[in-house]
Design an enzyme around this catalytic site. Structure first.
Site, PDB file in Angstrom:
ATOM      1  N   GLY A  10      36.730  35.137  39.280  1.00 47.58           N
ATOM      2  CA  GLY A  10      37.792  36.123  39.079  1.00 47.58           C
ATOM      3  C   GLY A  10      39.155  35.482  39.045  1.00 47.58           C
ATOM      4  O   GLY A  10      39.595  34.861  40.015  1.00 47.58           O
ATOM      5  N   GLY A  12      42.093  37.098  38.650  1.00 47.44           N
ATOM      6  CA  GLY A  12      43.116  38.134  38.797  1.00 47.44           C
ATOM      7  C   GLY A  12      44.176  37.658  39.793  1.00 47.44           C
ATOM      8  O   GLY A  12      44.344  36.464  40.032  1.00 47.44           O
ATOM      9  N   VAL A  78      30.081  36.386  35.390  1.00 44.56           N
ATOM     10  CA  VAL A  78      29.082  36.113  36.428  1.00 44.56           C
ATOM     11  C   VAL A  78      28.152  37.319  36.504  1.00 44.56           C
ATOM     12  O   VAL A  78      28.603  38.464  36.584  1.00 44.56           O
ATOM     13  CB  VAL A  78      29.785  35.848  37.772  1.00 44.56           C
ATOM     14  CG1 VAL A  78      28.792  35.849  38.914  1.00 44.56           C
ATOM     15  CG2 VAL A  78      30.528  34.530  37.693  1.00 44.56           C
ATOM     16  N   GLU A 169      51.117  57.687  36.861  1.00 41.98           N
ATOM     17  CA  GLU A 169      51.840  56.817  35.924  1.00 41.98           C
ATOM     18  C   GLU A 169      51.370  57.047  34.494  1.00 41.98           C
ATOM     19  O   GLU A 169      52.170  57.129  33.564  1.00 41.98           O
ATOM     20  CB  GLU A 169      51.597  55.344  36.283  1.00 41.98           C
ATOM     21  CG  GLU A 169      52.440  54.886  37.442  1.00 41.98           C
ATOM     22  CD  GLU A 169      52.255  53.402  37.720  1.00 41.98           C
ATOM     23  OE1 GLU A 169      53.158  52.826  38.314  1.00 41.98           O
ATOM     24  OE2 GLU A 169      51.224  52.824  37.341  1.00 41.98           O
ATOM     25  N   ASP A 298      41.124  43.295  45.764  1.00 42.44           N
ATOM     26  CA  ASP A 298      40.715  44.704  45.740  1.00 42.44           C
ATOM     27  C   ASP A 298      39.278  44.928  46.182  1.00 42.44           C
ATOM     28  O   ASP A 298      38.929  46.013  46.655  1.00 42.44           O
ATOM     29  CB  ASP A 298      40.840  45.251  44.304  1.00 42.44           C
ATOM     30  CG  ASP A 298      42.237  45.765  44.000  1.00 42.44           C
ATOM     31  OD1 ASP A 298      43.135  45.581  44.846  1.00 42.44           O
ATOM     32  OD2 ASP A 298      42.419  46.345  42.924  1.00 42.44           O
TER      33      ASP A 298
HETATM   34  C1  LIG Z   1      46.318  50.899  36.024  1.00 39.64           C
HETATM   35  C2  LIG Z   1      46.679  50.159  37.295  1.00 39.64           C
HETATM   36  C3  LIG Z   1      48.007  50.147  37.738  1.00 39.64           C
HETATM   37  C4  LIG Z   1      48.339  49.451  38.905  1.00 39.64           C
HETATM   38  N1  LIG Z   1      49.650  49.434  39.297  1.00 39.64           N
HETATM   39  C5  LIG Z   1      49.994  48.721  40.395  1.00 39.64           C
HETATM   40  C6  LIG Z   1      51.346  48.603  40.809  1.00 39.64           C
HETATM   41  O1  LIG Z   1      52.232  49.190  40.197  1.00 39.64           O
HETATM   42  N2  LIG Z   1      51.626  47.835  41.893  1.00 39.64           N
HETATM   43  C7  LIG Z   1      50.656  47.163  42.588  1.00 39.64           C
HETATM   44  O2  LIG Z   1      50.959  46.468  43.558  1.00 39.64           O
HETATM   45  N3  LIG Z   1      49.373  47.252  42.238  1.00 39.64           N
HETATM   46  C8  LIG Z   1      49.019  47.997  41.157  1.00 39.64           C
HETATM   47  N4  LIG Z   1      47.706  48.071  40.789  1.00 39.64           N
HETATM   48  C9  LIG Z   1      46.686  47.385  41.628  1.00 39.64           C
HETATM   49  C10 LIG Z   1      46.617  45.886  41.328  1.00 39.64           C
HETATM   50  O3  LIG Z   1      46.591  45.660  39.943  1.00 39.64           O
HETATM   51  C11 LIG Z   1      45.350  45.335  41.993  1.00 39.64           C
HETATM   52  O4  LIG Z   1      45.476  45.548  43.384  1.00 39.64           O
HETATM   53  C12 LIG Z   1      45.158  43.847  41.736  1.00 39.64           C
HETATM   54  O5  LIG Z   1      45.032  43.599  40.359  1.00 39.64           O
HETATM   55  C13 LIG Z   1      43.901  43.342  42.458  1.00 39.64           C
HETATM   56  O6  LIG Z   1      43.769  41.975  42.247  1.00 39.64           O
HETATM   57  P1  LIG Z   1      42.342  41.272  42.304  1.00 39.64           P
HETATM   58  O7  LIG Z   1      42.578  39.821  42.074  1.00 39.64           O
HETATM   59  O8  LIG Z   1      41.618  41.695  43.502  1.00 39.64           O
HETATM   60  O9  LIG Z   1      41.544  41.899  41.068  1.00 39.64           O
HETATM   61  P2  LIG Z   1      41.884  41.875  39.519  1.00 39.64           P
HETATM   62  O10 LIG Z   1      43.322  41.669  39.266  1.00 39.64           O
HETATM   63  O11 LIG Z   1      41.236  43.102  38.982  1.00 39.64           O
HETATM   64  O12 LIG Z   1      41.105  40.599  38.999  1.00 39.64           O
HETATM   65  C14 LIG Z   1      39.703  40.542  38.970  1.00 39.64           C
HETATM   66  C15 LIG Z   1      39.298  39.475  37.984  1.00 39.64           C
HETATM   67  O13 LIG Z   1      37.904  39.282  38.090  1.00 39.64           O
HETATM   68  C16 LIG Z   1      37.329  39.178  36.803  1.00 39.64           C
HETATM   69  N5  LIG Z   1      35.925  39.590  36.902  1.00 39.64           N
HETATM   70  C17 LIG Z   1      35.438  40.767  37.349  1.00 39.64           C
HETATM   71  N6  LIG Z   1      34.091  40.768  37.303  1.00 39.64           N
HETATM   72  C18 LIG Z   1      33.729  39.549  36.837  1.00 39.64           C
HETATM   73  C19 LIG Z   1      32.480  38.952  36.547  1.00 39.64           C
HETATM   74  N7  LIG Z   1      31.324  39.581  36.749  1.00 39.64           N
HETATM   75  N8  LIG Z   1      32.466  37.687  36.061  1.00 39.64           N
HETATM   76  C20 LIG Z   1      33.626  37.014  35.846  1.00 39.64           C
HETATM   77  N9  LIG Z   1      34.845  37.548  36.085  1.00 39.64           N
HETATM   78  C21 LIG Z   1      34.876  38.793  36.578  1.00 39.64           C
HETATM   79  C22 LIG Z   1      38.167  40.131  35.954  1.00 39.64           C
HETATM   80  O14 LIG Z   1      38.088  39.789  34.581  1.00 39.64           O
HETATM   81  C23 LIG Z   1      39.567  39.891  36.528  1.00 39.64           C
HETATM   82  O15 LIG Z   1      40.237  38.858  35.865  1.00 39.64           O
HETATM   83  C24 LIG Z   1      47.339  48.762  39.634  1.00 39.64           C
HETATM   84  C25 LIG Z   1      46.010  48.777  39.180  1.00 39.64           C
HETATM   85  C26 LIG Z   1      45.674  49.464  38.029  1.00 39.64           C
HETATM   86  C27 LIG Z   1      44.246  49.461  37.546  1.00 39.64           C
END
Ligand SMILES: Cc1cc2nc3c(=O)[nH]c(=O)nc-3n(C[C@H](O)[C@H](O)[C@H](O)COP(=O)(O)OP(=O)(O)OC[C@H]3O[C@@H](n4cnc5c(N)ncnc54)[C@H](O)[C@@H]3O)c2cc1C
Length: 414
Positions: A10, A12, A78, A169, A298
């Site tokens: 991931g 993100g 994955v 939003e 998340d």
């Molecule tokens: C529409 C929307 C608006 C938002 N607005 C806000 C905001 O204004 N302010 C704020 O603070 N937060 C906001 N958030 C929340 C914030 O975006 C998340 O908390 C944050 O992105 C979480 O980060 P993460 O690294 O846990 O997951 P993510 O950023 O979701 O990253 C997960 C990564 O894992 C990869 N992945 C998933 N499954 C697999 C797999 N099986 N194999 C390989 N790769 C995989 C995905 O491609 C992705 O790149 C918002 C979320 C959304 C959906």
């Protein structure tokens, strides 16, 4: 080159923060992501409503790590995780294992078993989702120009499920786009388009203050959004949704912001799950009985200093990848990311996407729902304050791994 290899699933907010930290310590990292880019989720709704282009909110992962020789980016999804072996299988067909496994796979839509929702509604978690939604909106508009009778069949009703930050939003951005941008190309349709927001709760933005509930409701209603509060979505069909109070809304576009759960691949790993299905993690973000497996961002049920579960926010995810203990975002900072956007009039951001949007003359909704990279980061801090914060940082994950490495090499922790 280090003796330790870390596999990060991931790219993100959490995964990138973690890899960047480890790169500073020259730890070998293999980062896997099903996309070859990092996406900025908080701006997805702006892509969905044609205010930004997709490449404004997506950065190539290889580009992010181009100077980090110890980070290798692999573009693959994955498909399963073996916690005991710290290994994963991927769509490339090969298995990969490492000394440490870090999963940061984020969240996906939770339909709570609502019939038809997975098949007929559009979630908003990725750039692909946002582009799909934008395409659907334009398809509906184009089809209605050709066949005006579709208006009677609800083609210009847009239904958003969920009155949380994503739903609010998106509803605001869509209402504004339909009012301000759509008339440029679809003059005859503007009057007929209608945005509906449905939530089973009695208020919008439930975790926020009473003032925010009222303010969000008023602003959306002023923008012409019809609120259906205190009712749930019973079933989603290709041409309508039915509600728990017996009502039906005819529609050809349902946007799902009604809840989320951890991405499938980690949910299926057999780990204990807490609130919202989030994976239970220890204080150091490892999982029970697997001290070399971490779940970040998340997908994890992360407790703040007060023991309460931290919200699923970009800042929390970033900190889970790089800091000692993710902090509960201060109320005003959190509002800075969501609710204050609703209150801002005019353009405040100076980030690249906003500038490009104006330069390209894209369908701007007068910047009243600006969203800003800066919003996520909070207010700019003074250099001295930044230094102090850095000094206070104990890079839990990164240093944990480094200590372990030293412990492995000389038998004790330095
Ligand atoms: C529409 C929307 C608006 C938002 N607005 C806000 C905001 O204004 N302010 C704020 O603070 N937060 C906001 N958030 C929340 C914030 O975006 C998340 O908390 C944050 O992105 C979480 O980060 P993460 O690294 O846990 O997951 P993510 O950023 O979701 O990253 C997960 C990564 O894992 C990869 N992945 C998933 N499954 C697999 C797999 N099986 N194999 C390989 N790769 C995989 C995905 O491609 C992705 O790149 C918002 C979320 C959304 C959906």
């Amino acid at each position: 080159m280090s003796d330790t290899t870390v596999l990060i699933v991931g790219g993100g907010f959490a995964g990138v923060a973690c890899a960047q930290l480890l790169a500073k310590h020259d730890v070998d990292v293999i980062m896997l992501d099903r996309n070859n880019y990092h996406q900025f989720q908080p701006m997805l709704y702006q892509v969905a409503t044609a205010q930004l282009a997709a490449d404004d909110i997506a950065r190539p992962l290889r580009g992010i790590f181009r100077h980090d020789k110890t980070v290798e980016v692999r573009h693959t999804a994955v498909t399963s995780i073996d916690l005991d072996a710290r290994s994963v299988t991927t769509t490339l067909g090969s298995g990969l294992s490492a000394d440490y496994l870090v999963t940061a796979v984020g969240a996906e839509a939770n339909y709570f078993g609502t019939p038809g929702a997975a098949e007929h509604s559009l979630p908003l978690y990725s750039v692909n989702d946002a582009e799909r939604l934008r395409t659907r909106i334009l398809e509906v508009l184009d089809a209605t120009i050709e066949r005006p009778e579709l208006i009677e069949m609800g083609a210009l009703n847009f239904v958003i499920v969920g009155g949380g930050p994503t739903g609010v939003e998106t509803a605001g951005a869509l209402a504004e786009a339909l009012r301000d941008a759509v008339p440029e190309g679809y003059q005859s349709l503007a009057q007929s388009a209608q945005v509906h927001l449905v939530d089973h709760g009695e208020v919008l933005l439930a975790p926020f203050s009473d003032k925010a509930h009222a303010y969000a409701a008023k602003r959306l209603q002023d923008d012409g959004v019809t609120l259906h509060l205190g009712v749930g979505v019973k079933e989603v069909f290709p041409d309508r949704v039915t509600l728990s109070d017996g009502d039906t809304i005819m529609t050809h576009a349902v946007i799902w912001g009604g809840g989320e759960k951890p991405a499938d691949v980690i949910a299926a790993a057999g780990l204990p799950q807490g609130h919202g299905g989030r994976i239970e993690v220890e204080q150091d973000l490892t999982v029970a009985d697997h001290p070399q497996v971490y779940v970040l961002g998340d997908a994890a049920n992360i407790a703040g200093a007060d023991g309460k579960t931290l919200p699923q926010l970009g800042s929390v995810a970033q900190q889970s990848g790089s800091l000692d203990r993710p902090q509960h975002p201060r109320r005003d900072r959190r509002q800075g990311t969501y609710a204050v956007r609703l209150q801002r009039q005019g353009h405040h951001g100076h980030d690249r996407p906003q500038r490009r949007r104006r330069r390209d003359g894209c369908a701007s909704a007068r910047g009243r729902w600006p969203g800003s990279v800066r919003g996520l980061a909070g207010r700019p801090r003074h250099a001295a304050q930044r230094r102090t914060e850095q000094d206070r940082r104990v890079h839990r994950l990164g240093l944990g791994l480094l200590q372990q490495e030293r412990r492995d090499s000389d038998g004790r922790c330095t």
